[in-house]
Write an enzyme that holds these catalytic residues in place. Structure first.
Site, short mmCIF file in Angstrom:
data_model
loop_
_atom_site.label_atom_id
_atom_site.label_comp_id
_atom_site.label_asym_id
_atom_site.label_seq_id
_atom_site.Cartn_x
_atom_site.Cartn_y
_atom_site.Cartn_z
N PHE A 197 0.87 -1.18 0.00
CA PHE A 197 0.00 0.00 0.00
C PHE A 197 0.91 1.23 0.00
CE2 PHE A 197 -4.64 0.66 1.28
CZ PHE A 197 -5.12 -0.38 0.52
N GLN A 231 -8.14 14.05 4.78
CA GLN A 231 -7.54 13.26 3.71
C GLN A 231 -8.46 13.16 2.50
OE1 GLN A 231 -6.65 8.78 4.05
NE2 GLN A 231 -4.65 9.74 3.89
N HIS A 236 -8.81 11.15 -0.58
CA HIS A 236 -8.30 9.90 -1.17
C HIS A 236 -8.21 10.13 -2.68
CE1 HIS A 236 -8.02 5.70 -2.34
NE2 HIS A 236 -7.96 5.35 -1.06
N LEU A 284 -15.59 5.05 -2.96
CA LEU A 284 -14.16 4.73 -2.95
C LEU A 284 -13.77 3.66 -3.96
CD1 LEU A 284 -11.73 5.64 -1.15
CD2 LEU A 284 -11.87 3.38 -0.15
N GLU A 294 -7.38 1.58 -2.59
CA GLU A 294 -5.95 1.68 -2.92
C GLU A 294 -5.37 0.30 -3.26
OE1 GLU A 294 -3.94 4.27 -0.21
OE2 GLU A 294 -1.99 3.35 -0.60
N ARG A 329 -1.11 9.20 -0.16
CA ARG A 329 -2.40 9.62 -0.72
C ARG A 329 -2.44 11.12 -1.04
NH1 ARG A 329 -6.54 5.99 2.96
NH2 ARG A 329 -6.03 4.06 1.87
N HIS A 353 -12.20 11.61 2.36
CA HIS A 353 -12.20 10.23 2.83
C HIS A 353 -12.07 10.09 4.34
CE1 HIS A 353 -11.62 5.97 2.52
NE2 HIS A 353 -10.39 6.01 2.97
N ARG A 376 -2.60 10.19 6.76
CA ARG A 376 -2.68 8.79 7.19
C ARG A 376 -2.26 7.87 6.07
NH1 ARG A 376 -6.45 4.56 6.67
NH2 ARG A 376 -7.99 5.86 5.64
C1 LIG Z 1 -15.03 2.90 1.67
C2 LIG Z 1 -13.95 2.95 2.72
C3 LIG Z 1 -12.89 2.07 2.65
C4 LIG Z 1 -11.88 2.10 3.61
N1 LIG Z 1 -10.84 1.20 3.53
C5 LIG Z 1 -9.90 1.19 4.52
C6 LIG Z 1 -8.86 0.19 4.53
O1 LIG Z 1 -8.79 -0.68 3.67
N2 LIG Z 1 -7.95 0.22 5.53
C7 LIG Z 1 -7.99 1.15 6.52
O2 LIG Z 1 -7.13 1.12 7.41
N3 LIG Z 1 -8.98 2.10 6.54
C8 LIG Z 1 -9.93 2.12 5.58
N4 LIG Z 1 -10.93 3.06 5.61
C9 LIG Z 1 -11.03 3.96 6.77
C10 LIG Z 1 -11.61 3.18 7.93
O3 LIG Z 1 -12.57 2.27 7.48
C11 LIG Z 1 -12.25 4.10 8.95
O4 LIG Z 1 -11.41 5.17 9.24
C12 LIG Z 1 -12.49 3.31 10.22
O5 LIG Z 1 -13.27 2.17 9.93
C13 LIG Z 1 -13.15 4.14 11.28
O6 LIG Z 1 -13.47 3.27 12.33
P1 LIG Z 1 -14.13 3.80 13.65
O7 LIG Z 1 -14.36 2.62 14.51
O8 LIG Z 1 -13.36 4.94 14.17
O9 LIG Z 1 -15.53 4.38 13.16
P2 LIG Z 1 -16.64 3.75 12.20
O10 LIG Z 1 -16.33 2.38 11.75
O11 LIG Z 1 -16.82 4.79 11.17
O12 LIG Z 1 -17.90 3.66 13.15
C14 LIG Z 1 -18.49 4.81 13.72
C15 LIG Z 1 -19.68 4.38 14.56
O13 LIG Z 1 -20.18 5.51 15.26
C16 LIG Z 1 -21.59 5.55 15.16
N5 LIG Z 1 -22.03 6.94 15.40
C17 LIG Z 1 -21.63 8.07 14.75
N6 LIG Z 1 -22.24 9.14 15.30
C18 LIG Z 1 -23.02 8.67 16.32
C19 LIG Z 1 -23.91 9.28 17.25
N7 LIG Z 1 -24.11 10.60 17.27
N8 LIG Z 1 -24.57 8.51 18.13
C20 LIG Z 1 -24.39 7.16 18.13
N9 LIG Z 1 -23.57 6.53 17.27
C21 LIG Z 1 -22.89 7.29 16.38
C22 LIG Z 1 -21.86 5.00 13.77
O14 LIG Z 1 -23.19 4.58 13.63
C23 LIG Z 1 -20.87 3.83 13.77
O15 LIG Z 1 -21.40 2.74 14.48
C24 LIG Z 1 -11.95 3.04 4.65
C25 LIG Z 1 -13.03 3.93 4.74
C26 LIG Z 1 -14.03 3.89 3.78
C27 LIG Z 1 -15.16 4.87 3.87
#
Ligand SMILES: Cc1cc2nc3c(=O)[nH]c(=O)nc-3n(C[C@H](O)[C@H](O)[C@H](O)COP(=O)(O)OP(=O)(O)OC[C@H]3O[C@@H](n4cnc5c(N)ncnc54)[C@H](O)[C@@H]3O)c2cc1C
Length: 576
Positions: free
Chosen positions: A121, A234, A236, A250, A253, A284, A349, A384
């Site tokens: 990556f 970021q 992407h 998306l 990558e 990125r 992103h 990142r």
């Molecule tokens: C399409 C895509 C592909 C990606 N691919 C990669 C990858 O291959 N590798 C990598 O390292 N990263 C990747 N990323 C980035 C990564 O997925 C995210 O940064 C990461 O999953 C964030 O995880 P998190 O647990 O912080 O939050 P999230 O997984 O985003 O979860 C957030 C949670 O908070 C909840 N929430 C939000 N606001 C509230 C509220 N007010 N009240 C109650 N609940 C709330 C949501 O419902 C959800 O359950 C990708 C992102 C996307 C969008």
């Protein structure tokens, strides 16, 4: 206080993506009574959408990889603005967090000798991303949910938290509503972990889905916590650009990781000009700016992007390694990526900035409030690296869960919730039904346009000043938006609240971006195009000061000499 559904926990986790689930598992394992709240269905979070993989120096493909090489890559990718301690803990602990997932049942792609396979990556100097085709997040969430079920914590699905409640300085609970029927509920908790993900919906073109309105950032800010480095958003490099209805979705990558090549309309492999050494696997920020520049200078693809080509690889290989991408383009754009190049362009992103946390415990600057995952700041610095978010949320989700459970153990019983704060939170939610202002959708559209065109990939002082003025007007309009209908299944009403979070985050991004007078990682200023070593030693800090947003800069924590030596050394000297 009127009778309302009220729940009591030692540790309350807001967000059920990877960070939230990992925190909940750890807090439960430490003996805490845990509740988890999520805005959508359990399992529907950005983590489940993650495609390319999770970065961890397992050294299965390149035996010379190690935590030190991963640490060095992360710091250099973040342009040295990362909190060194977070980058260190992340690099050291990510391998064990991935092995732990495997023990809990995750089935990663395998090497020929049966170990977890790792792929290349951008910005990683070894094949480092453990993956499951291009559906890594799905397997991670499935595994964390299974493990969580056995820990036995409570889950409140389709509930949105709108306000943190405090007793003096300390956070003691929160106010929330059920999206389905609009009923309000209260939570009392000794400690709260924010794990709410990103802010992408403040921008017009984004890979983020509807939940990502920066709620955790805004909840923390309103409760008095500090946010850091919010200027670093970021973009992407590869989102879909066509057809219009799917713009921003998306394109992982992993396509470039598997050998995908970028070309402009003249057929030139343009990354040769921008980063001849790393080419498509540059960081990125570099690739996004390269594509943007090619399009601006008239060498874009027909729909305003660049061509990304993986068709030189055997069709079966593409379908096996990138099954989601194959179906995404076939179903949404009628393009067969095994024979035809994709059209791609930058998409908002991820946010590197977030709640300022203590690296070892995830504690914010407000007692009782913790944060992990994308809504926490410091780990990724100015940019990142791909794959480092999934590992970040495992490492720091676990640490925040533990930190919160330990804090809860030391804290006495919860004081009763303050009725005045509860009444105010309720009033705030109900007011939009009584107003005569414009629609929340209009305000949202204007905000997205403003952030896209004035605080986007390239920034200048004049634009950002205009953005801050427009955000001020939008705040006034948002305080007057009108919602019709009932509280049941009312997306306009939900948006009326989400707007508040997006406006806090947008203001923080614009004000921080105006303050940082240099270009670094995801923050590129046309009027200050170079790195400034002086500013490279400072974090930008945002906090609430009454009704105003206060922005300042604070010195980066001093990096210990042995870690500085790793960052300063040549790659060959670290990779031994
Ligand atoms: C399409 C895509 C592909 C990606 N691919 C990669 C990858 O291959 N590798 C990598 O390292 N990263 C990747 N990323 C980035 C990564 O997925 C995210 O940064 C990461 O999953 C964030 O995880 P998190 O647990 O912080 O939050 P999230 O997984 O985003 O979860 C957030 C949670 O908070 C909840 N929430 C939000 N606001 C509230 C509220 N007010 N009240 C109650 N609940 C709330 C949501 O419902 C959800 O359950 C990708 C992102 C996307 C969008």
């Amino acid at each position: 206080m009127s009778a309302r559904e009220t729940h009591d926990y030692d540790v309350l986790v807001i967000g059920a993506g990877g960070a939230g689930l990992r925190a909940a598992i750890e807090a439960s394992a430490a003996g805490a009574k845990v509740g988890v709240i999520c805005k959508s269905l359990l399992g529907k979070a950005h983590t489940v959408m993650a495609e390319g993989g999770v970065a961890a120096a397992l050294a299965h493909v390149d035996p010379k990889d190690s935590w030190k090489v991963h640490f060095r890559d992360t710091m250099l990718g973040g342009k040295l603005l990362n909190h060194w301690r977070m980058a260190q803990l992340h690099a050291q602990e990510a391998p064990e967090r991935v092995r732990e997932l495997e023990r809990w049942g995750a089935v990663f792609d395998r090497t020929k000798d049966g170990r977890i396979l790792q792929r290349n990556f951008g910005g990683h100097s070894a094949p480092r991303l453990a993956h499951v085709g291009d559906r890594t997040g799905l397997e991670m969430i499935r595994t964390l949910q299974d493990e969580g079920v056995h820990q036995g914590f409570d889950v409140f699905m389709e509930c949105t938290v709108t306000k943190l409640l405090k007793d003096g300085d300390r956070v003691t609970g929160c106010f929330a509503y059920r999206r389905e029927n609009g009923r309000f509920l209260l939570f009392r908790a000794k400690a709260i972990v924010l794990a709410t993900g990103g802010i992408g919906k403040a921008y017009k073109v984004t890979s983020n889905s509807w939940e990502y309105t920066g709620d955790g950032h805004a909840l923390a800010y309103e409760a008095g916590a500090e946010l850091i480095d919010m200027e670093f958003v970021q973009f992407h490099p590869t989102g879909m650009v066509w057809p219009p209805g799917v713009m921003g979705i998306l394109v992982t990558e992993a396509v470039r990781g598997e050998g995908g090549i970028l070309r402009n309309s003249k057929g030139e492999r343009f990354m040769e000009k921008y980063d001849p050494k790393r080419m498509e696997l540059s960081t990125r920020d570099m690739v996004a700016r390269a594509i943007y520049t090619e399009v601006k200078e008239g060498r874009g693809s027909p729909h305003g992007g660049a061509f990304l080509d993986i068709s030189h690889k055997p069709a079966d290989y593409v379908k096996k390694k990138l099954p989601s991408m194959y179906h995404q383009f076939k179903d949404l754009a009628d393009v067969d990526i095994t024979t035809t190049p994709m059209e791609v362009g930058p998409t908002t992103h991820y946010i590197m900035g977030g709640v300022r946390v203590e690296p070892d415990t995830g504690a914010s600057t407000v007692p009782g409030l913790f944060a992990a995952g994308e809504c926490a700041g410091g780990m990724h610095g100015a940019n990142r690296l791909g794959g480092n978010s999934l590992s970040d949320l495992l490492v720091f989700g676990r640490r925040a869960g533990l930190g919160a459970a330990e804090y809860a153990k030391k804290t006495g019983p919860n004081p009763p919730l303050d009725d005045r704060q509860v009444q105010a939170a309720e009033r705030e939610m109900l007011e939009p039904f009584e107003r005569s202002g414009s629609s929340p959708y209009d305000v949202h559209q204007r905000l997205q346009e403003c952030m896209h065109s004035l605080v986007g990939i390239f920034r200048v002082e004049e634009d950002m000043t205009a953005a801050i003025a427009e955000i001020g007007r939008l705040k006034e309009d948002a305080a007057r938006v009108r919602v019709t209908g009932s509280r049941e299944f009312n997306p306009g009403w939900h948006l009326a609240h989400d707007l508040r979070s997006m406006l806090v985050c947008s203001e923080a991004v614009a004000r921080s971006a105006l303050t940082r007078k240099e270009s670094r990682g995801g923050h590129a200023r046309l009027d200050h195009p170079n790195l400034d070593p002086e500013q490279g030693r400072r974090n930008t800090v945002v906090r609430r000061d009454g009704e105003s947003m206060h922005v300042s800069q604070s010195p980066l924590p001093e990096m210990p000499a042995e870690l500085r030596a790793i960052v300063d050394a040549e790659l060959e000297a670290v990779k031994v």
